[in-house]
Design an enzyme around this catalytic site. Structure first.
Site, PDB file in Angstrom:
ATOM      1  NE  ARG A  93      36.740  48.110   2.755  1.00  0.00           N
ATOM      2  CZ  ARG A  93      37.894  47.934   2.109  1.00  0.00           C
ATOM      3  NH1 ARG A  93      38.532  46.780   2.211  1.00  0.00           N
ATOM      4  NH2 ARG A  93      38.406  48.887   1.374  1.00  0.00           N
ATOM      5  CG  ASP A 141      36.526  58.490   5.374  1.00  0.00           C
ATOM      6  OD1 ASP A 141      36.777  58.232   6.568  1.00  0.00           O
ATOM      7  OD2 ASP A 141      36.970  57.824   4.421  1.00  0.00           O
ATOM      8  CG  ASP A 160      33.730  58.549   1.655  1.00  0.00           C
ATOM      9  OD1 ASP A 160      33.841  58.018   0.543  1.00  0.00           O
ATOM     10  OD2 ASP A 160      34.161  58.020   2.702  1.00  0.00           O
ATOM     11  CE  LYS A 194      39.623  59.297   3.976  1.00  0.00           C
ATOM     12  NZ  LYS A 194      40.108  58.255   3.061  1.00  0.00           N
ATOM     13  CE  LYS A 229      32.464  55.262   1.933  1.00  0.00           C
ATOM     14  NZ  LYS A 229      33.835  55.229   1.354  1.00  0.00           N
ATOM     15  CD  GLU A 270      35.107  55.035   5.665  1.00  0.00           C
ATOM     16  OE1 GLU A 270      34.502  55.578   4.715  1.00  0.00           O
ATOM     17  OE2 GLU A 270      36.339  54.842   5.651  1.00  0.00           O
ATOM     18  CG  ASP A 306      40.778  55.846   5.537  1.00  0.00           C
ATOM     19  OD1 ASP A 306      39.660  56.393   5.506  1.00  0.00           O
ATOM     20  OD2 ASP A 306      41.694  56.131   4.737  1.00  0.00           O
TER      21      ASP A 306
END
Length: 510
Positions: A358, A277, A295, A284, A272, A356, A354
């Site tokens: 995956r 993010d 991230d 968030k 990932k 995201e 959020d």
């Protein structure tokens, strides 16, 4: 060590060498590191410190006691030698109770790292810690190198964090040259991953990450392929595109490949790589956003592992996918309730933008299946639920094969990276059902979020392929104080686990 990689100016310039001496007392260095144990009658010096107390006139224990040293693991004390030793500074690191058998490699790594970490700016450091065999010598070297790491690119006029210049491991162990060499290679990769995680998103967006991967990967002998937004659209990578569509910095998919003519196994790693993010339109809170430059730690770990695998020349075929995007809110961002078609052909309803990570991973996992791998392992800073369940230092490992899951956990332990096996409860799968698409990206209940995220990923694993998922949301970034060889900020977590897994499979036959 490689100190300037595609413009990532880390202050990590430490070199390591091996010296086959058993006389630490007269070794020419600026700081000498030795270990001590707690004992029933006071402190006991560890192997490597022979002759030290005599050279200090029998005053070592009394001196350590006067500064409050107790020999506890990771405790560091500094004592000026006033000419009694060749080294002007003696650094004593606690090792806890003396082991009944061999020294634990991770205990040595942490001790060496803790000691070196207290010596910024020191030109030469000698590690006279237990190193009676090659494994111990390699552990001491790796810990020392990782403890020397420093990231000062954005700090002006500050030389207090300058790294140690040279680390020497004092060991006469047979085979130590190879293990110390391996330690150097691993430290190079981990330090690069740390650099990437520590770099602010203003200087590390998807295309820039891809550029670094292409330049450094090619130099290391990897075959590198980069798909830009046009290539992603033509290839049907709906998840990566959906996440990246809200940003002015478009997404990328990087494929790194290493092959060996004698390889019998193929491993595929998927990382990932959300370079920042914000949560997208499912924004968030600000307190959860300031460290979201980390991230992309999963993609960093995959990149670092592929570099190490190539530099070590392992007899394995390895492929790495860096799924890179920036998750931002804008007029073009994906919306909750949007539906996209993934690379696997399955449709996904986005209930929360959020969730995201995956979404980019499923495209990478499905694409990795085309490489006919024996195993797919994905690595991600995926869920806050991982931190709730396992804390900041222990990664969660799940998979569609319990033996593989347990193997990954075992390898992580061997490499000194904490991981714990987690289940995939089938009763949670129904919560991912969508009334309008093949699957939804979020379970409506907040409980078990780490497990439901893995269940979502499992839906996109190619049939018949063994797969493991590593959620390292906490371990990738140390928000607390430095400890052992782990600095504050980017840690480079799981890089060593992936290399260890490749080393294990390199020794297997078809």
């Amino acid at each position: 060590m490689r100190t300037e990689q595609a413009g990532l100016a880390s202050a990590y310039v430490t070199t390591v060498r091996l010296n086959p001496t058993d006389n630490a007392v007269s070794f020419d260095t600026d700081a000498l590191v030795v270990g001590v144990h707690t004992g029933p009658d006071g402190l006991v010096t560890a192997p490597g410190a022979e002759g030290l107390d005599d050279a200090l006139g029998g005053r070592l224990a009394a001196t350590l006691g006067s500064v409050g040293a107790k020999g506890q693991a990771g405790e560091v004390s500094k004592i000026p030698t006033f000419g009694a030793l060749t080294a002007p500074l003696l650094v004593v690191v606690g090792l806890g109770d003396a082991p009944e058998g061999d020294y634990d490699a991770e205990a040595l790594r942490r001790a060496a790292g803790a000691a070196v970490r207290t010596l910024p700016g020191t030109a030469r450091v000698a590690l006279a810690l237990p190193a009676a065999n090659a494994e111990q010598a390699g552990a001491v070297a790796l810990g020392g190198l990782l403890g020397a790491y420093s990231f000062t690119k954005y700090r002006t006029g500050d030389d207090t964090a300058a790294p140690v210049g040279e680390v020497t491991v004092l060991s006469r162990a047979e085979g130590a040259e190879a293990t110390v060499g391996r330690a150097t290679t691993l430290a190079e990769s981990v330090s690069l991953v740390r650099d990437l995680v520590n770099t602010p998103p203003s200087d590390l967006w998807p295309a820039r990450f891809a550029e670094i991967a292409e330049q450094v990967g090619t130099e290391a002998g990897l075959a590198v392929e980069v798909l830009d937004e046009k290539g992603l659209k033509e290839g049907g990578y709906g998840g990566i595109l959906a996440v990246g569509q809200g940003s002015a910095n478009p997404p990328r998919l990087v494929r790194l490949a290493y092959s060996h003519p004698d390889a019998a196994k193929t491993l595929a790693f998927v990382g990932k790589g959300i370079t920042f993010d914000s949560g997208g339109l499912s924004l968030k809170p600000s307190a959860s956003m300031d460290w979201m430059k980390s991230d992309m730690g999963g993609a960093g770990a995959v990149f670092g592992a592929l570099l190490a695998i190539a530099r070590l020349g392992l007899k394995i075929n390895a492929v790495g996918y860096l799924c890179l995007a920036e998750n931002m809110p804008s007029g073009t961002a994906q919306r909750p309730s949007d539906v996209f078609t993934s690379f696997a052909g399955k449709t996904v309803e986005v209930l929360d933008t959020d969730a995201e990570g995956r979404l980019v991973l499923i495209d990478g996992i499905a694409r990795a299946g085309q490489d006919d791998p024996d195993v797919i392992v994905d690595v991600a800073t995926l869920t806050g639920a991982q931190i709730v369940a396992l804390g900041w230092r222990t990664a969660g490992v799940m998979g569609n094969d319990d033996d593989l899951r347990d193997e990954v956990v075992a390898v992580a332990g061997e490499q000194g990276e904490a991981a714990w096996p987690m289940p995939l409860p089938e009763e949670l799968r129904k919560g991912l059902d969508s009334p309008v698409a093949d699957i939804a990206n979020l379970h409506p209940e907040r409980f078990g979020g780490m497990l439901t995220a893995a269940l979502f990923l499992r839906e996109f694993v190619p049939e018949g392929v063994r797969w493991a998922h590593i959620d390292m949301a906490g371990p990738a970034f140390n928000k607390g104080e430095a400890h052992g060889y782990t600095p504050k900020g980017g840690t480079g977590a799981i890089t060593r686990t992936l290399v260890g897994l490749a080393e294990r499979y390199a020794g297997m036959t078809s």
